[in-house]
Design a protein around this motif. Structure first.
Motif, PDB file in Angstrom:
ATOM      1  N   GLU A  53       0.823  -1.202   0.000  1.00 51.41           N
ATOM      2  CA  GLU A  53       0.000   0.000   0.000  1.00 51.41           C
ATOM      3  C   GLU A  53       0.865   1.263   0.000  1.00 51.41           C
ATOM      4  OE1 GLU A  53      -2.127  -2.972   2.840  1.00 51.41           O
ATOM      5  OE2 GLU A  53      -0.086  -2.312   2.397  1.00 51.41           O
ATOM      6  N   SER A  54       0.307   2.328  -0.532  1.00 53.56           N
ATOM      7  CA  SER A  54       0.943   3.634  -0.484  1.00 53.56           C
ATOM      8  C   SER A  54      -0.127   4.702  -0.579  1.00 53.56           C
ATOM      9  CB  SER A  54       1.961   3.800  -1.619  1.00 53.56           C
ATOM     10  OG  SER A  54       1.325   3.677  -2.868  1.00 53.56           O
ATOM     11  N   GLY A  55       0.268   5.946  -0.293  1.00 56.07           N
ATOM     12  CA  GLY A  55      -0.644   7.065  -0.467  1.00 56.07           C
ATOM     13  C   GLY A  55      -1.238   7.628   0.805  1.00 56.07           C
ATOM     14  N   GLY A  56      -0.957   7.012   1.932  1.00 63.77           N
ATOM     15  CA  GLY A  56      -1.480   7.543   3.175  1.00 63.77           C
ATOM     16  C   GLY A  56      -0.814   8.855   3.540  1.00 63.77           C
ATOM     17  N   GLY A  57      -1.346   9.501   4.569  1.00 59.29           N
ATOM     18  CA  GLY A  57      -0.778  10.764   5.001  1.00 59.29           C
ATOM     19  C   GLY A  57      -1.686  11.470   5.980  1.00 59.29           C
TER      20      GLY A  57
END
Length: 125
Positions: free
Chosen positions: A6-10
């Motif tokens: 997963e990626s894109g968190g913030g």
């Protein structure tokens, strides 16, 4: 061995948007039920969204109308577009796939055969 990254968190303010991505490999899993769940430490997992092999999507009531799940089979990537984020959306979000019927967020969260390491989403009010 299935790999989900997963990626894109913030961190965003309430009302903001984020798009999560999940790269699925190393083979083609487009015929699997794919989805997202989230979890806050100390709380139970909550299924958020699911999409079946044909592209039909289903959502938890808590995110319906705000989140959109989609996938790009050519890129072996699953997405979660999150709009109008609320403080209660703060959690770690996980990508999950499985062969389940029906393909819905609850079923995916119950089996949990293949899932990623998660990405943190923090929404400040």
């Amino acid at each position: 061995q299935v790999e989900l990254v997963e990626s894109g968190g913030g961190s965003v303010q309430a009302g903001g948007s984020l798009t999560l991505s999940c790269k699925i490999g190393p083979y083609d899993y487009s015929d699997y039920c794919q989805g997202w769940f989230r979890q806050v430490p100390g709380n139970e997992r909550e299924g958020v969204a699911a999409i079946d092999a044909g592209g039909s999507a289903s959502y938890a009531d808590s995110v319906k109308g705000r989140f959109t799940i989609s996938k790009d089979n050519a890129k072996n990537t699953l997405y979660l577009q999150m709009n109008n984020l609320k403080a209660e959306d703060t959690a770690k979000y996980y990508c999950v796939i499985d062969r389940v019927l029906p393909c819905d967020p609850i079923a995916l969260t119950l089996t949990l055969n293949y899932w990623g390491q998660g990405t943190q989403v923090t929404v400040s009010s």
